[in-house]
Scaffold this motif. Sequence first.
Motif, mmCIF file in Angstrom:
data_model
loop_
_atom_site.group_PDB
_atom_site.id
_atom_site.type_symbol
_atom_site.label_atom_id
_atom_site.label_comp_id
_atom_site.label_asym_id
_atom_site.label_seq_id
_atom_site.Cartn_x
_atom_site.Cartn_y
_atom_site.Cartn_z
ATOM 1 N N VAL A 130 81.793 172.842 25.219
ATOM 2 C CA VAL A 130 83.056 173.427 24.495
ATOM 3 C C VAL A 130 83.969 173.113 25.362
ATOM 4 C CG1 VAL A 130 84.323 175.080 23.451
ATOM 5 C CG2 VAL A 130 82.095 174.719 22.733
ATOM 6 N N LYS A 131 83.859 173.465 26.682
ATOM 7 C CA LYS A 131 84.925 173.582 27.822
ATOM 8 C C LYS A 131 85.199 171.884 28.265
ATOM 9 C CE LYS A 131 84.136 177.915 30.104
ATOM 10 N NZ LYS A 131 83.200 178.439 31.093
ATOM 11 N N LYS A 132 84.010 170.968 28.270
ATOM 12 C CA LYS A 132 84.293 169.654 28.259
ATOM 13 C C LYS A 132 85.023 169.115 27.517
ATOM 14 C CE LYS A 132 80.369 168.719 31.644
ATOM 15 N NZ LYS A 132 81.194 168.020 32.852
ATOM 16 N N ALA A 133 84.938 169.654 26.213
ATOM 17 C CA ALA A 133 85.677 168.819 25.227
ATOM 18 C C ALA A 133 87.293 169.451 24.987
ATOM 19 C CB ALA A 133 84.968 169.070 23.596
ATOM 20 N N GLY A 134 87.349 170.524 25.825
ATOM 21 C CA GLY A 134 88.727 171.079 25.617
ATOM 22 C C GLY A 134 89.068 171.853 24.325
ATOM 23 N N LEU A 135 87.907 172.542 23.798
ATOM 24 C CA LEU A 135 87.985 173.186 22.148
ATOM 25 C C LEU A 135 88.034 174.797 22.753
ATOM 26 C CD1 LEU A 135 85.362 171.034 20.403
ATOM 27 C CD2 LEU A 135 87.728 170.930 20.136
ATOM 28 N N VAL A 136 87.954 175.238 23.706
ATOM 29 C CA VAL A 136 88.057 176.678 23.830
ATOM 30 C C VAL A 136 89.256 177.348 23.038
ATOM 31 C CG1 VAL A 136 88.347 178.533 25.391
ATOM 32 C CG2 VAL A 136 86.878 176.805 26.218
ATOM 33 N N ASP A 137 90.540 176.745 23.316
ATOM 34 C CA ASP A 137 91.597 177.467 22.766
ATOM 35 C C ASP A 137 91.549 177.236 21.111
ATOM 36 O OD1 ASP A 137 92.627 178.443 24.873
ATOM 37 O OD2 ASP A 137 93.966 176.902 25.690
ATOM 38 N N THR A 138 91.080 176.014 20.768
ATOM 39 C CA THR A 138 91.077 175.567 19.291
ATOM 40 C C THR A 138 89.962 176.568 18.724
ATOM 41 O OG1 THR A 138 91.569 173.259 19.895
ATOM 42 C CG2 THR A 138 90.608 173.958 17.845
ATOM 43 N N LEU A 139 88.907 176.919 19.218
ATOM 44 C CA LEU A 139 88.072 177.802 18.601
ATOM 45 C C LEU A 139 88.654 179.276 18.689
ATOM 46 C CD1 LEU A 139 84.719 176.149 19.850
ATOM 47 C CD2 LEU A 139 85.775 176.169 17.443
ATOM 48 N N ASN A 140 88.896 179.699 19.866
ATOM 49 C CA ASN A 140 89.607 181.087 19.933
ATOM 50 C C ASN A 140 90.815 181.460 19.232
ATOM 51 O OD1 ASN A 140 87.603 182.173 21.798
ATOM 52 N ND2 ASN A 140 88.644 181.745 23.736
ATOM 53 N N ASN A 141 91.469 180.420 18.912
ATOM 54 C CA ASN A 141 92.991 180.721 18.088
ATOM 55 C C ASN A 141 92.437 180.525 16.462
ATOM 56 O OD1 ASN A 141 94.349 181.456 20.205
ATOM 57 N ND2 ASN A 141 94.825 179.334 20.881
ATOM 58 N N ALA A 142 91.502 179.739 16.175
ATOM 59 C CA ALA A 142 91.242 179.432 14.784
ATOM 60 C C ALA A 142 91.092 180.911 14.042
ATOM 61 C CB ALA A 142 90.075 178.575 14.309
ATOM 62 N N LYS A 143 91.238 181.031 12.723
ATOM 63 C CA LYS A 143 91.142 182.209 11.901
ATOM 64 C C LYS A 143 89.896 182.003 10.957
ATOM 65 C CE LYS A 143 94.777 184.502 13.566
ATOM 66 N NZ LYS A 143 94.545 184.702 14.842
ATOM 67 N N ASP A 144 88.856 182.855 10.998
ATOM 68 C CA ASP A 144 87.977 183.128 9.630
ATOM 69 C C ASP A 144 87.212 181.728 9.718
ATOM 70 O OD1 ASP A 144 88.924 185.647 9.168
ATOM 71 O OD2 ASP A 144 90.457 185.064 7.765
ATOM 72 N N ILE A 145 86.712 181.343 10.790
ATOM 73 C CA ILE A 145 85.607 180.321 10.760
ATOM 74 C C ILE A 145 84.260 180.537 11.086
ATOM 75 C CG2 ILE A 145 87.630 178.843 11.836
ATOM 76 C CD1 ILE A 145 86.140 179.026 14.641
ATOM 77 N N THR A 146 83.459 179.829 10.837
ATOM 78 C CA THR A 146 81.930 179.886 11.136
ATOM 79 C C THR A 146 81.371 178.942 11.729
ATOM 80 O OG1 THR A 146 81.784 180.650 8.759
ATOM 81 C CG2 THR A 146 79.657 179.699 9.656
ATOM 82 N N VAL A 147 80.651 179.216 13.011
ATOM 83 C CA VAL A 147 80.057 178.381 13.811
ATOM 84 C C VAL A 147 78.632 178.145 13.783
ATOM 85 C CG1 VAL A 147 80.053 177.782 16.432
ATOM 86 C CG2 VAL A 147 82.016 178.878 15.495
ATOM 87 N N PHE A 148 78.128 177.175 13.758
ATOM 88 C CA PHE A 148 76.571 177.049 13.657
ATOM 89 C C PHE A 148 76.306 176.467 15.094
ATOM 90 C CE2 PHE A 148 77.569 176.844 9.106
ATOM 91 C CZ PHE A 148 76.445 177.541 8.576
ATOM 92 N N ALA A 149 76.075 177.682 15.818
ATOM 93 C CA ALA A 149 75.791 177.444 17.207
ATOM 94 C C ALA A 149 74.631 177.054 17.877
ATOM 95 C CB ALA A 149 76.352 178.676 18.087
#
Length: 194
Positions: free
Chosen positions: A80-99
């Motif tokens: 997630v860090k390498k893709a630069g998605l930390v802020d995108t995921l942290n700021n999203a509202k009401d999501i579901t993550v299949f981790a």
Amino acid sequence: MTTAHRTIRTAAAAAAAAVAIPVSLGLLAPAAHADGSGTFGPACSSVPKEGSGSLAGMAKDPVATAASNNPALSTLVTAVKKAGLVDTLNNAKDITVFAPTNDAFNKIPKADLAKVLANKDQLTKILTYHVVGEKVAPGELSNGSFKTLEGSKLTTKGSGESYKVNGTAKIVCGNVKTANATVYLIDSVLMPPK
């Protein structure tokens, strides 16, 4: 029988009923999960019991931050860090993550994983395929089809505490809450359709 005796008997009957009704309702209700959180799956027992990586700790943080505190998700967090998605995921509202767990990433040959981690576009496509733009409750998993942030759909099937995503990835710890997401830990990395 005197009025006083009737009053006492009526009060005693009412008290007995007040105790009996919740007990009988409790027997009819579905069993609560042992940890009281509503999570399910064999890997939930390996989540730390206290601290920021615990279920209670993860519930306080947005999803990328919460994942970074869970030792079973360290490879996912690196991706997630390498893709630069930390802020995108942290700021999203009401999501579901299949981790995908570390074990899921370990199924990928090291050379292949290194290539994907070095290709930001491909990595972003794969990671956003694991995220649904709405909260998915366990009851929706039995025969679900959900649009991912990548743009394709993923499917879920199963019952009770046994569910699969896209017919292959097992949910090993489900219904983990974070401040902005519901997380289902899975045992395989999902690949978006080409």
